[in-house]
Design an enzyme around this catalytic site. Structure first.
Site, PDB file in Angstrom:
ATOM      1  N   GLY A 139       0.797  -1.216   0.000  1.00 19.26           N
ATOM      2  CA  GLY A 139       0.000   0.000   0.000  1.00 19.26           C
ATOM      3  C   GLY A 139       0.826   1.261   0.000  1.00 19.26           C
ATOM      4  O   GLY A 139       0.342   2.321  -0.408  1.00 19.26           O
ATOM      5  N   CYS A 140       2.062   1.186   0.447  1.00 19.89           N
ATOM      6  CA  CYS A 140       2.907   2.364   0.630  1.00 19.89           C
ATOM      7  C   CYS A 140       3.693   2.684  -0.640  1.00 19.89           C
ATOM      8  O   CYS A 140       4.433   1.838  -1.143  1.00 19.89           O
ATOM      9  CB  CYS A 140       3.867   2.113   1.794  1.00 19.89           C
ATOM     10  SG  CYS A 140       5.138   3.383   1.994  1.00 19.89           S
ATOM     11  N   PRO A 141       3.585   3.901  -1.171  1.00 21.48           N
ATOM     12  CA  PRO A 141       4.336   4.234  -2.389  1.00 21.48           C
ATOM     13  C   PRO A 141       5.845   4.213  -2.186  1.00 21.48           C
ATOM     14  O   PRO A 141       6.588   3.816  -3.081  1.00 21.48           O
ATOM     15  CB  PRO A 141       3.849   5.638  -2.737  1.00 21.48           C
ATOM     16  CG  PRO A 141       3.349   6.204  -1.446  1.00 21.48           C
ATOM     17  CD  PRO A 141       2.765   5.039  -0.700  1.00 21.48           C
ATOM     18  N   THR A 173       6.951   0.664  -2.249  1.00 19.57           N
ATOM     19  CA  THR A 173       6.805   0.091  -3.584  1.00 19.57           C
ATOM     20  C   THR A 173       7.937   0.511  -4.508  1.00 19.57           C
ATOM     21  O   THR A 173       8.331  -0.234  -5.405  1.00 19.57           O
ATOM     22  CB  THR A 173       5.445   0.482  -4.186  1.00 19.57           C
ATOM     23  OG1 THR A 173       4.409   0.122  -3.269  1.00 19.57           O
ATOM     24  CG2 THR A 173       5.205  -0.237  -5.495  1.00 19.57           C
TER      25      THR A 173
END
Length: 318
Positions: free
Chosen positions: A53-55, A58
């Protein structure tokens, strides 16, 4: 008795400025993997902890795959349901795609931080690059982790992966210049909008987000990549925000002056091409984790936890 670290875990208890604006805290663990140093580049020595979920996390997954580091640096994904205790492993929250901590059977990411430093006083964030030899965190700053992944393991990578360079010397000045405005206006701008608690700082942040998107749209008009006609870290760093924009930031963070799919055709094309034509981008994207991560997380104690059904599709076909 263990000390109370809830304020370091609970997003709803984040500190705001007096005017209602929000500022991101700097990362704390800033060591580097390097030959001859405390953290040597070795196969199997390091472990990466992330949230899909975390940019920021990612980013590291994308570069890890682009560089062919899958067999050198394994990773573990946490549940996207960020609670008052922070990021949970599957032993606490068995959300599909979440995993147990294979090293210490930790319950939460905070347990890793306190294992590395029992007096740690910062926030418990991902990504976490962990050293299994010294049982500590090497680095938790994504921009530095992707730079390490880009070069430090080249001597133990096959030639075709070693030659992949996302920060080539002849483009570094342009990449740095773009990163300097994309980060505050776009990457972090959506958070400044979403976490603002007064109208004025919210509006200021949202307008800056769309100024940044307008500028990116011009750069990508007739171009497949942001800089130099080739894939660079600038694309990676920008893309992780673009792919979350319509599914999360438009709604959760009220960045709703427009959407990528309806208002930014060049960004939309670039985003889709990387997703559908480059496995590193697609494999690192989990839309269920992204939407749950943003809409489940409470930025204030009274917010409901309702996950939106749309937009449909999460990403449009080419």
């Amino acid at each position: 008795m263990s000390r109370d670290v809830t304020a370091q875990s609970d997003v709803s208890r984040m500190k705001r400025e007096a005017d209602g604006s929000w500022k991101r805290s700097d990362s704390t663990f800033r060591n580097f993997i390097e030959k001859g140093g405390r953290f040597e580049p070795e196969k199997g020595r390091y472990h990466l902890y992330v949230s899909y979920g975390c940019p920021w996390a990612t980013r590291t997954l994308i570069v890890r795959k682009l560089k062919g580091l899958e067999e050198i640096i394994p990773f573990t994904s946490v549940s996207p349901r960020h609670s008052e205790h922070g990021w949970a492993f599957a032993t606490i929250d068995a959300f599909p795609g979440a995993e147990a901590d294979p090293l210490y059977n930790s319950e939460y990411v905070k347990d890793l931080y306190l294992r590395a430093d029992q007096d740690y006083s910062g926030r418990f964030t991902v990504p976490v690059l962990w050293d299994k030899k010294h049982h500590t965190i090497v680095n938790n700053e994504s921009s530095e982790i992707i730079r390490m992944f880009n070069t430090v393991f080249n001597e133990i990578l096959p030639p075709e992966k070693a030659k992949v360079d996302l920060y080539p010397e002849h483009l570094r000045a342009e990449i740095d210049e773009l990163n300097e405005w994309v980060y505050p206006k776009v990457n972090n701008g959506v958070y400044r909008a979403g976490f603002a608690t007064n109208q004025e700082p919210y509006e200021k942040a949202v307008l800056e987000v769309f100024e940044g998107l307008d500028k990116l749209e011009k750069l990508l008009d007739q171009n497949d990549y942001l800089i130099g006609g080739q894939l660079t870290e600038a694309d990676v760093r920008t893309w992780v925000t673009a792919i979350r924009f319509d599914v999360a930031y438009v709604g959760k963070f009220k960045c709703n002056l427009d959407t990528i799919r309806s208002g930014y055709p060049a960004i939309h094309r670039w985003m889709k091409q990387l997703y559908w034509h480059n496995e590193a981008f697609k494999a690192s994207t989990n839309f269920a984790h992204i939407k749950t991560g943003y809409y489940w997380t409470r930025t204030s104690p009274d917010q409901p936890r309702i996950i939106p059904l749309g937009p449909k599709p999460d990403i449009e076909p080419i």
